[in-house]
Design an enzyme around this catalytic site. Structure first.
Site, PDB file in Angstrom:
ATOM      1  N   SER A  97      38.613  47.455  28.703  1.00 39.56           N
ATOM      2  CA  SER A  97      38.286  46.027  28.814  1.00 39.56           C
ATOM      3  C   SER A  97      37.779  45.392  27.525  1.00 39.56           C
ATOM      4  CB  SER A  97      37.251  45.809  29.926  1.00 39.56           C
ATOM      5  OG  SER A  97      37.861  45.926  31.183  1.00 39.56           O
ATOM      6  N   LYS A 100      39.571  42.290  26.666  1.00 40.50           N
ATOM      7  CA  LYS A 100      39.236  40.937  27.124  1.00 40.50           C
ATOM      8  C   LYS A 100      38.635  40.068  26.019  1.00 40.50           C
ATOM      9  CE  LYS A 100      38.606  42.120  32.028  1.00 40.50           C
ATOM     10  NZ  LYS A 100      38.740  43.580  32.044  1.00 40.50           N
ATOM     11  N   SER A 154      33.490  41.462  33.393  1.00 38.97           N
ATOM     12  CA  SER A 154      34.751  42.196  33.183  1.00 38.97           C
ATOM     13  C   SER A 154      35.677  42.083  34.389  1.00 38.97           C
ATOM     14  CB  SER A 154      34.467  43.667  32.867  1.00 38.97           C
ATOM     15  OG  SER A 154      35.439  44.196  32.002  1.00 38.97           O
TER      16      SER A 154
END
Length: 320
Positions: A97, A100, A154
């Site tokens: 993640s 992101k 997240s």
């Protein structure tokens, strides 16, 4: 000695037989109860841990002076570009993640309205790892709220929805992610989707330091990524979301931007921009093994940097 009558003598064997039968019945009942009380449990199958890419590559075999659980670690002075700590900085690994951050940077630089409503659909379902989400299909939130949940909590469906609502759709968004990486000089980086659930999203610590540096220049990304919690209206309910980084509530840390990440192939990951001993530092930890290992590694690094002359002027290098 008492003498038994004929009737009594005749009755005695019968009583003995009855007593014996009763004793046997009682013993059988006790035995039956004991047998019934035994519960046979089926042994759970042994599930072998899936090795991370770093473990397969032998990156954890590299020693470092802090005995970090992360196979990759990198600390950079943001103002001077001085490398203060380096361990396997050029290893290219899945970044989970941490992806992101690039998703958020592309969204912000697109100039799209943060007030526009985006709707989560079954197209945003995780088909990589089959994870769930608190954002049910049909949920509508503003682009700004989606961005907040993607960075702070997240949220995978939020990140995917952001990419899907990009002009030209998901393919155009992923192309924009890779184009931005190239413009930042991230030569080791490649993206295939906006959430980080795919192990094909890969980068190196040196590249991620460039991404953290660029992202930390954007006030909105700093604010949203360091937010500890937020409440979002999901239908008639107000649902609370919290940050995935516990260091944000630690008074010993002054964090300007952060992102965590985890998938099995990547291990535990963490990137941060933090102020320490009068310096702005960029920290990258990848492929950390253990539930709280990335946080523990960050703490070891903070204490080590604080112990250096001048608060961190020496450099240590550990190379694969």
């Amino acid at each position: 000695m008492p003498v038994l009558s004929t009737a009594e003598a005749a009755a005695t064997p019968a009583k003995s037989v009855k007593s014996a039968k009763a004793s046997k019945a009682k013993a059988a009942a006790v035995q039956t109860r004991k047998v019934k009380s035994v519960v046979l449990r089926k042994q759970a199958p042994v599930v072998r841990a899936v090795p991370t890419f770093g473990q397969v590559a032998g990156l954890h075999d590299v020693d470092d002076p802090l005995a970090l659980r992360s196979s990759v670690a990198y600390v950079l002075d943001q103002d001077t570009n001085e490398v203060l700590f380096s361990k396997n900085p050029q290893a290219v690994l899945p970044i989970a993640s941490i992806t992101k951050l690039m998703t958020a940077l592309v969204v912000v630089e697109s100039g799209l309205s943060m007030d526009e409503k985006l709707t989560v659909t079954d197209e945003d379902k995780d088909t990589e790892k089959n994870t769930g989400s608190r954002l049910a299909f049909g949920t509508s939130l503003t682009r700004g709220e989606m961005l907040h949940l993607a960075l702070m909590a997240s949220e995978n469906r939020a990140a995917h929805a952001l990419g899907r609502h990009y002009p030209g759709g998901m393919n155009a968004f992923v192309a924009a992610m890779n184009a931005k990486a190239q413009s930042l000089g991230m030569a080791d980086t490649h993206y295939v989707e906006p959430t980080g659930l795919s192990s094909r999203n890969q980068s190196s610590a040196k590249d991620l330091a460039l991404l953290v540096n660029a992202s930390s220049q954007v006030p909105l990304l700093r604010d949203l990524s360091t937010s500890r919690e937020t409440r979002v209206a999901l239908g008639k309910r107000q649902v609370q979301f919290r940050s995935t980084n516990g260091l944000l509530s630690n008074p010993m840390w002054d964090i300007g931007l952060q992102k965590t990440g985890f998938i099995n192939e990547a291990g535990k990951c963490l990137v941060m921009q933090a102020s320490m001993a009068g310096r702005k530092l960029i920290m990258v930890f990848l492929d950390s093994s253990g539930k709280a290992s990335r946080i523990a590694d960050a703490e070891r690094m903070r204490k080590w940097l604080a112990s250096l002359p001048g608060g961190g002027e020496a450099a240590v290098a550990a190379k694969l």
